[in-house]
Design a protein around this motif. Sequence first.
Motif, PDB file in Angstrom:
ATOM      1  N   ARG A 123      25.453 -11.799  26.610  1.00 24.86           N
ATOM      2  CA  ARG A 123      26.179 -11.300  25.437  1.00 24.86           C
ATOM      3  C   ARG A 123      25.270 -11.227  24.220  1.00 24.86           C
ATOM      4  O   ARG A 123      25.350 -10.289  23.430  1.00 24.86           O
ATOM      5  N   PHE A 124      24.410 -12.232  24.062  1.00 32.65           N
ATOM      6  CA  PHE A 124      23.455 -12.222  22.957  1.00 32.65           C
ATOM      7  C   PHE A 124      22.517 -11.017  23.068  1.00 32.65           C
ATOM      8  O   PHE A 124      22.289 -10.312  22.091  1.00 32.65           O
ATOM      9  N   LEU A 125      21.968 -10.798  24.263  1.00 29.94           N
ATOM     10  CA  LEU A 125      21.052  -9.671  24.466  1.00 29.94           C
ATOM     11  C   LEU A 125      21.761  -8.333  24.277  1.00 29.94           C
ATOM     12  O   LEU A 125      21.200  -7.404  23.685  1.00 29.94           O
ATOM     13  N   ASP A 126      22.992  -8.233  24.778  1.00 34.69           N
ATOM     14  CA  ASP A 126      23.765  -7.010  24.567  1.00 34.69           C
ATOM     15  C   ASP A 126      24.036  -6.792  23.083  1.00 34.69           C
ATOM     16  O   ASP A 126      23.982  -5.669  22.590  1.00 34.69           O
ATOM     17  N   GLY A 127      24.324  -7.875  22.371  1.00 32.93           N
ATOM     18  CA  GLY A 127      24.534  -7.774  20.927  1.00 32.93           C
ATOM     19  C   GLY A 127      23.273  -7.351  20.198  1.00 32.93           C
ATOM     20  O   GLY A 127      23.328  -6.557  19.257  1.00 32.93           O
ATOM     21  N   LEU A 128      22.139  -7.860  20.642  1.00 36.91           N
ATOM     22  CA  LEU A 128      20.854  -7.482  20.055  1.00 36.91           C
ATOM     23  C   LEU A 128      20.576  -5.997  20.277  1.00 36.91           C
ATOM     24  O   LEU A 128      20.158  -5.286  19.350  1.00 36.91           O
ATOM     25  N   ALA A 129      20.829  -5.527  21.492  1.00 38.02           N
ATOM     26  CA  ALA A 129      20.645  -4.100  21.778  1.00 38.02           C
ATOM     27  C   ALA A 129      21.627  -3.257  20.963  1.00 38.02           C
ATOM     28  O   ALA A 129      21.259  -2.194  20.440  1.00 38.02           O
ATOM     29  N   HIS A 130      22.853  -3.738  20.836  1.00 36.92           N
ATOM     30  CA  HIS A 130      23.849  -3.014  20.046  1.00 36.92           C
ATOM     31  C   HIS A 130      23.449  -2.975  18.570  1.00 36.92           C
ATOM     32  O   HIS A 130      23.649  -1.955  17.894  1.00 36.92           O
ATOM     33  N   LEU A 131      22.889  -4.064  18.071  1.00 36.55           N
ATOM     34  CA  LEU A 131      22.402  -4.093  16.691  1.00 36.55           C
ATOM     35  C   LEU A 131      21.297  -3.045  16.491  1.00 36.55           C
ATOM     36  O   LEU A 131      21.259  -2.366  15.455  1.00 36.55           O
ATOM     37  N   CYS A 132      20.417  -2.913  17.472  1.00 36.51           N
ATOM     38  CA  CYS A 132      19.369  -1.876  17.401  1.00 36.51           C
ATOM     39  C   CYS A 132      19.983  -0.491  17.273  1.00 36.51           C
ATOM     40  O   CYS A 132      19.518   0.334  16.475  1.00 36.51           O
ATOM     41  N   ILE A 133      21.039  -0.231  18.039  1.00 36.05           N
ATOM     42  CA  ILE A 133      21.713   1.072  17.994  1.00 36.05           C
ATOM     43  C   ILE A 133      22.394   1.279  16.641  1.00 36.05           C
ATOM     44  O   ILE A 133      22.332   2.363  16.057  1.00 36.05           O
ATOM     45  N   ILE A 134      23.031   0.238  16.127  1.00 38.28           N
ATOM     46  CA  ILE A 134      23.711   0.351  14.827  1.00 38.28           C
ATOM     47  C   ILE A 134      22.701   0.634  13.720  1.00 38.28           C
ATOM     48  O   ILE A 134      22.904   1.528  12.891  1.00 38.28           O
ATOM     49  N   VAL A 135      21.608  -0.118  13.700  1.00 37.02           N
ATOM     50  CA  VAL A 135      20.582   0.096  12.667  1.00 37.02           C
ATOM     51  C   VAL A 135      19.998   1.504  12.801  1.00 37.02           C
ATOM     52  O   VAL A 135      19.811   2.204  11.789  1.00 37.02           O
ATOM     53  N   SER A 136      19.745   1.944  14.017  1.00 40.89           N
ATOM     54  CA  SER A 136      19.234   3.305  14.230  1.00 40.89           C
ATOM     55  C   SER A 136      20.223   4.344  13.719  1.00 40.89           C
ATOM     56  O   SER A 136      19.825   5.335  13.097  1.00 40.89           O
ATOM     57  N   GLY A 137      21.509   4.128  13.967  1.00 40.11           N
ATOM     58  CA  GLY A 137      22.525   5.060  13.493  1.00 40.11           C
ATOM     59  C   GLY A 137      22.600   5.123  11.982  1.00 40.11           C
ATOM     60  O   GLY A 137      22.715   6.208  11.401  1.00 40.11           O
ATOM     61  N   ILE A 138      22.538   3.967  11.347  1.00 42.78           N
ATOM     62  CA  ILE A 138      22.557   3.926   9.879  1.00 42.78           C
ATOM     63  C   ILE A 138      21.327   4.633   9.317  1.00 42.78           C
ATOM     64  O   ILE A 138      21.424   5.410   8.360  1.00 42.78           O
ATOM     65  N   LEU A 139      20.177   4.389   9.930  1.00 42.91           N
ATOM     66  CA  LEU A 139      18.958   5.055   9.467  1.00 42.91           C
ATOM     67  C   LEU A 139      19.019   6.564   9.686  1.00 42.91           C
ATOM     68  O   LEU A 139      18.493   7.338   8.876  1.00 42.91           O
ATOM     69  N   LEU A 140      19.661   6.993  10.766  1.00 42.68           N
ATOM     70  CA  LEU A 140      19.816   8.427  11.013  1.00 42.68           C
ATOM     71  C   LEU A 140      20.676   9.069   9.933  1.00 42.68           C
ATOM     72  O   LEU A 140      20.352  10.162   9.442  1.00 42.68           O
ATOM     73  N   VAL A 141      21.736   8.396   9.542  1.00 43.29           N
ATOM     74  CA  VAL A 141      22.577   8.908   8.456  1.00 43.29           C
ATOM     75  C   VAL A 141      21.766   8.979   7.165  1.00 43.29           C
ATOM     76  O   VAL A 141      21.820   9.979   6.439  1.00 43.29           O
ATOM     77  N   PHE A 142      20.986   7.939   6.876  1.00 45.52           N
ATOM     78  CA  PHE A 142      20.149   7.947   5.678  1.00 45.52           C
ATOM     79  C   PHE A 142      19.129   9.084   5.736  1.00 45.52           C
ATOM     80  O   PHE A 142      18.862   9.740   4.725  1.00 45.52           O
ATOM     81  N   LEU A 143      18.574   9.339   6.915  1.00 46.37           N
ATOM     82  CA  LEU A 143      17.615  10.432   7.087  1.00 46.37           C
ATOM     83  C   LEU A 143      18.262  11.777   6.764  1.00 46.37           C
ATOM     84  O   LEU A 143      17.677  12.613   6.058  1.00 46.37           O
ATOM     85  N   ILE A 144      19.477  11.986   7.226  1.00 46.09           N
ATOM     86  CA  ILE A 144      20.189  13.235   6.966  1.00 46.09           C
ATOM     87  C   ILE A 144      20.478  13.382   5.474  1.00 46.09           C
ATOM     88  O   ILE A 144      20.299  14.458   4.890  1.00 46.09           O
TER      89      ILE A 144
END
Length: 177
Positions: free
Chosen positions: A23-44
């Motif tokens: 669960r910790f590792l899945d949460g870490l991977a999910h956090l990576c996706i969330i941060v990437s998504g936020i950065l993608l919005v900022f990029l746009i």
Amino acid sequence: MTSYSNQPSEKSDEPPLQTLFDRFLDGLAHLCIIVSGILLVFLIVTFGWLVFGRYVLNDTPTWVEQSSLLIVVYITCLGAAAGVRNNTHLSIDFVREGLPALPREIMRHIADFFVAAFGGFMAWQGWLLVMDNLNRAIPMIGLSESWRAAPLAICGLLMVLFSGVNIVQRLMKHGRK
């Protein structure tokens, strides 16, 4: 909620500690996706500001290009690390899946080993770049060049962690059979 292949089922006979670690590792991977998504919005948004500034205000913001290059590195590296955990990275597996069980499992271990080795090399070289570029500034935005190399080190460490856990879990699974 998305169900990943690495998550245990509800009727699992896995020890609670392993389930908690998954669960910790899945949460870490999910956090990576969330941060990437936020950065993608900022990029746009920043590219929208670039277009608005250039064509409406007739004053092009010069920081957009350098900040966009920096953001793309973070999006790519964090997404790649999450892809290793979620087994969503690019692979051609029709040859492996057509083999009998033992060679198929050996190929899976070899693939994870190569991903871990590459991640280790990437983390090591990324760290060297971070340390070598502490005093160099990125033009137009003034941040240290180390910010460009940091995602390499972070992604490399995550790839080693995720691949190593895949190997260990697969070996433990075969040990229980």
